[in-house]
Write a protein that holds these residues in place. Structure first.
Motif, mmCIF file in Angstrom:
data_model
loop_
_atom_site.group_PDB
_atom_site.id
_atom_site.type_symbol
_atom_site.label_atom_id
_atom_site.label_comp_id
_atom_site.label_asym_id
_atom_site.label_seq_id
_atom_site.Cartn_x
_atom_site.Cartn_y
_atom_site.Cartn_z
ATOM 1 N N LEU A 81 0.737 -1.211 0.017
ATOM 2 C CA LEU A 81 0.069 0.081 -0.119
ATOM 3 C C LEU A 81 0.831 1.282 0.168
ATOM 4 C CD1 LEU A 81 -2.782 -1.033 2.550
ATOM 5 C CD2 LEU A 81 -3.089 -1.067 0.033
ATOM 6 N N TRP A 82 1.926 1.233 0.831
ATOM 7 C CA TRP A 82 2.862 2.416 0.550
ATOM 8 C C TRP A 82 3.607 2.580 -0.511
ATOM 9 C CZ3 TRP A 82 4.070 5.602 4.981
ATOM 10 C CH2 TRP A 82 5.224 6.501 4.588
ATOM 11 N N TYR A 83 3.862 1.460 -1.308
ATOM 12 C CA TYR A 83 4.442 1.723 -2.573
ATOM 13 C C TYR A 83 3.465 2.121 -3.522
ATOM 14 C CZ TYR A 83 6.562 0.308 -6.807
ATOM 15 O OH TYR A 83 7.172 0.384 -8.435
ATOM 16 N N ILE A 84 2.152 1.766 -3.484
ATOM 17 C CA ILE A 84 1.207 2.198 -4.484
ATOM 18 C C ILE A 84 0.671 3.799 -4.216
ATOM 19 C CG2 ILE A 84 -1.329 2.002 -5.370
ATOM 20 C CD1 ILE A 84 -1.054 -0.817 -4.627
ATOM 21 N N GLY A 85 0.797 3.982 -3.041
ATOM 22 C CA GLY A 85 0.489 5.541 -2.511
ATOM 23 C C GLY A 85 1.807 6.298 -3.199
ATOM 24 N N ALA A 133 1.474 0.484 -16.176
ATOM 25 C CA ALA A 133 0.293 -0.750 -16.437
ATOM 26 C C ALA A 133 -0.931 -0.372 -15.218
ATOM 27 C CB ALA A 133 0.631 -2.009 -16.495
ATOM 28 N N LEU A 134 -0.331 -0.374 -14.042
ATOM 29 C CA LEU A 134 -1.179 -0.136 -12.994
ATOM 30 C C LEU A 134 -1.873 1.211 -12.775
ATOM 31 C CD1 LEU A 134 -2.373 -1.407 -10.291
ATOM 32 C CD2 LEU A 134 -0.277 -0.604 -9.179
ATOM 33 N N PHE A 135 -1.182 2.191 -13.281
ATOM 34 C CA PHE A 135 -1.833 3.470 -13.267
ATOM 35 C C PHE A 135 -2.642 3.782 -14.444
ATOM 36 C CE2 PHE A 135 -1.446 8.122 -14.435
ATOM 37 C CZ PHE A 135 -1.862 8.819 -13.467
ATOM 38 N N LEU A 136 -2.317 3.577 -15.478
ATOM 39 C CA LEU A 136 -3.082 3.869 -16.813
ATOM 40 C C LEU A 136 -4.268 2.627 -16.689
ATOM 41 C CD1 LEU A 136 -0.202 3.814 -19.805
ATOM 42 C CD2 LEU A 136 -1.699 5.817 -18.643
ATOM 43 N N GLY A 137 -4.102 1.521 -16.325
ATOM 44 C CA GLY A 137 -5.482 0.577 -16.430
ATOM 45 C C GLY A 137 -6.230 0.692 -15.388
ATOM 46 N N ALA A 138 -5.842 1.364 -14.294
ATOM 47 C CA ALA A 138 -6.918 1.863 -13.200
ATOM 48 C C ALA A 138 -7.612 3.265 -13.474
ATOM 49 C CB ALA A 138 -6.311 1.981 -11.948
ATOM 50 N N ARG A 179 -9.551 1.405 -28.250
ATOM 51 C CA ARG A 179 -8.555 1.085 -29.205
ATOM 52 C C ARG A 179 -8.498 -0.360 -29.182
ATOM 53 N NH1 ARG A 179 -3.499 4.703 -27.191
ATOM 54 N NH2 ARG A 179 -4.681 5.838 -26.028
ATOM 55 N N GLY A 180 -9.382 -1.205 -28.510
ATOM 56 C CA GLY A 180 -9.262 -2.646 -28.516
ATOM 57 C C GLY A 180 -8.440 -3.257 -27.386
ATOM 58 N N ILE A 181 -7.890 -2.507 -26.336
ATOM 59 C CA ILE A 181 -6.951 -2.885 -25.411
ATOM 60 C C ILE A 181 -7.921 -3.106 -24.035
ATOM 61 C CG2 ILE A 181 -4.943 -2.189 -23.877
ATOM 62 C CD1 ILE A 181 -3.823 -0.479 -26.700
ATOM 63 N N GLY A 182 -7.856 -4.230 -23.729
ATOM 64 C CA GLY A 182 -8.751 -4.464 -22.687
ATOM 65 C C GLY A 182 -7.913 -4.672 -21.253
ATOM 66 N N ARG A 183 -8.501 -4.917 -20.225
ATOM 67 C CA ARG A 183 -7.908 -5.032 -18.832
ATOM 68 C C ARG A 183 -6.928 -6.136 -18.770
ATOM 69 N NH1 ARG A 183 -9.718 -7.781 -14.159
ATOM 70 N NH2 ARG A 183 -9.427 -6.776 -12.276
ATOM 71 N N ASP A 184 -7.336 -7.221 -19.579
ATOM 72 C CA ASP A 184 -6.098 -8.456 -19.382
ATOM 73 C C ASP A 184 -4.871 -7.866 -19.883
ATOM 74 O OD1 ASP A 184 -8.195 -10.161 -18.519
ATOM 75 O OD2 ASP A 184 -8.683 -10.999 -20.209
ATOM 76 N N TYR A 185 -4.896 -6.908 -21.006
ATOM 77 C CA TYR A 185 -3.444 -6.394 -21.391
ATOM 78 C C TYR A 185 -2.884 -5.795 -20.185
ATOM 79 C CZ TYR A 185 -0.292 -3.679 -24.080
ATOM 80 O OH TYR A 185 0.998 -2.976 -24.591
ATOM 81 N N PHE A 186 -3.502 -5.005 -19.315
ATOM 82 C CA PHE A 186 -2.570 -4.299 -18.483
ATOM 83 C C PHE A 186 -2.245 -5.318 -17.326
ATOM 84 C CE2 PHE A 186 -5.556 -1.243 -20.195
ATOM 85 C CZ PHE A 186 -4.356 0.101 -20.583
ATOM 86 N N ILE A 187 -3.222 -6.463 -17.109
ATOM 87 C CA ILE A 187 -2.814 -7.277 -16.117
ATOM 88 C C ILE A 187 -1.583 -8.192 -16.557
ATOM 89 C CG2 ILE A 187 -3.674 -9.527 -14.895
ATOM 90 C CD1 ILE A 187 -6.333 -8.164 -14.927
ATOM 91 N N GLY A 188 -1.527 -8.614 -17.753
ATOM 92 C CA GLY A 188 -0.582 -9.448 -18.443
ATOM 93 C C GLY A 188 0.688 -8.555 -18.529
ATOM 94 N N MET A 189 0.654 -7.376 -18.844
ATOM 95 C CA MET A 189 1.941 -6.612 -18.758
ATOM 96 C C MET A 189 2.592 -6.233 -17.340
ATOM 97 S SD MET A 189 3.421 -5.930 -21.802
ATOM 98 C CE MET A 189 3.086 -5.333 -23.602
ATOM 99 N N GLU A 218 -8.461 -2.639 -9.286
ATOM 100 C CA GLU A 218 -9.513 -2.117 -9.121
ATOM 101 C C GLU A 218 -9.255 -1.134 -7.740
ATOM 102 O OE1 GLU A 218 -11.683 -5.685 -8.319
ATOM 103 O OE2 GLU A 218 -11.748 -6.136 -10.571
ATOM 104 N N LEU A 219 -8.462 -1.769 -6.973
ATOM 105 C CA LEU A 219 -8.497 -0.922 -5.550
ATOM 106 C C LEU A 219 -7.861 0.656 -5.994
ATOM 107 C CD1 LEU A 219 -8.140 -0.633 -2.447
ATOM 108 C CD2 LEU A 219 -5.615 -1.340 -2.712
ATOM 109 N N VAL A 220 -6.809 0.775 -6.855
ATOM 110 C CA VAL A 220 -6.334 1.970 -7.243
ATOM 111 C C VAL A 220 -7.629 2.894 -8.047
ATOM 112 C CG1 VAL A 220 -4.797 3.096 -9.080
ATOM 113 C CG2 VAL A 220 -4.056 1.282 -7.512
ATOM 114 N N ALA A 221 -8.443 1.955 -8.741
ATOM 115 C CA ALA A 221 -9.485 2.985 -9.350
ATOM 116 C C ALA A 221 -10.385 3.275 -8.510
ATOM 117 C CB ALA A 221 -10.017 1.912 -10.704
#
Length: 198
Positions: free
Chosen positions: A37-41, A93-98, A107-117, A148-151
């Motif tokens: 949580l500290w890292y994400i903050g 990936a965490l920032f943009l995906g959230a 653009r056809g890029i879904g949630r799975d792309y962010f999770i994979g990358m 989801e938490l970041v979003a």
């Protein structure tokens, strides 16, 4: 070197995000590690400065595509530089995906792309980074949930259109996740108990 006001801004913003993360993470089982949580903050505070998100590429200010960051990480000879690039890839990936999923969905890029990358980048760091291995391992293992938490913490979790709700419902149908069920119920969707599905 950052100015005193910039340092104070990032410190205050990081504190704000850490409090929000701790509050929202209380409902997650298992609860994320405090270090995670500290890292994400800190990540969210750092990206509060657009200069940390955008970079110059061929004379234009833009966000470097995640696939190109991945390629750069594969091609670099230095282990240290590979770790830096993969950390940047995971963090973006965490920032943009959230925060901006709709921009990429168009653009056809879904949630799975962010999770994979992001998950893949953090997985490498969990085994090879000098510091924060346990944090990177948790970010890798729980990337979707932390996305989801970041979003939610950044206020992106509240506005869902019909397509978002349908995707959420489909994810719940596939996983049976009780937290997704609770989120759907909170949106007014009638969700049967998992016992009723079988």
């Amino acid at each position: 070197m950052p100015s005193v006001s910039q340092t104070t801004f990032e410190h205050t913003l990081a504190d704000f995000f850490r409090v929000r993360l701790q509050d929202e993470a209380a409902s997650l089982e298992p609860r994320p590690q405090e270090d995670t949580l500290w890292y994400i903050g800190n990540l969210l505070a750092r990206f509060g400065d657009s200069g940390q998100v955008f970079s110059y590429d061929r004379g234009e200010l833009d966000i470097r595509p995640l696939a190109l960051l991945y390629r750069d990480a594969l091609e670099v000879d230095s282990h240290h530089h590979r770790c830096l690039l993969l950390r940047q890839l995971g963090d973006l990936a965490l920032f943009l995906g959230a925060l901006f999923p709709e921009n990429y969905t168009r653009r056809g890029i879904g949630r799975d792309y962010f999770i994979g990358m992001g998950g893949g980048a953090y997985d490498y760091l969990g085994e090879n980074a000098r510091h924060n291995r346990s944090v990177f391992s948790e970010l890798s293992r729980r990337f979707g949930r932390l996305l989801e938490l970041v979003a939610l913490v950044c206020g992106r979790g509240q506005v869902l259109d019909a397509g978002d709700i349908l995707q959420l419902y489909q994810r719940w149908r596939e996983s049976g996740d009780p937290q997704l069920a609770a989120k759907l119920r909170g949106l007014g969707v009638v969700v049967p108990d998992s016992d009723e599905l079988h």
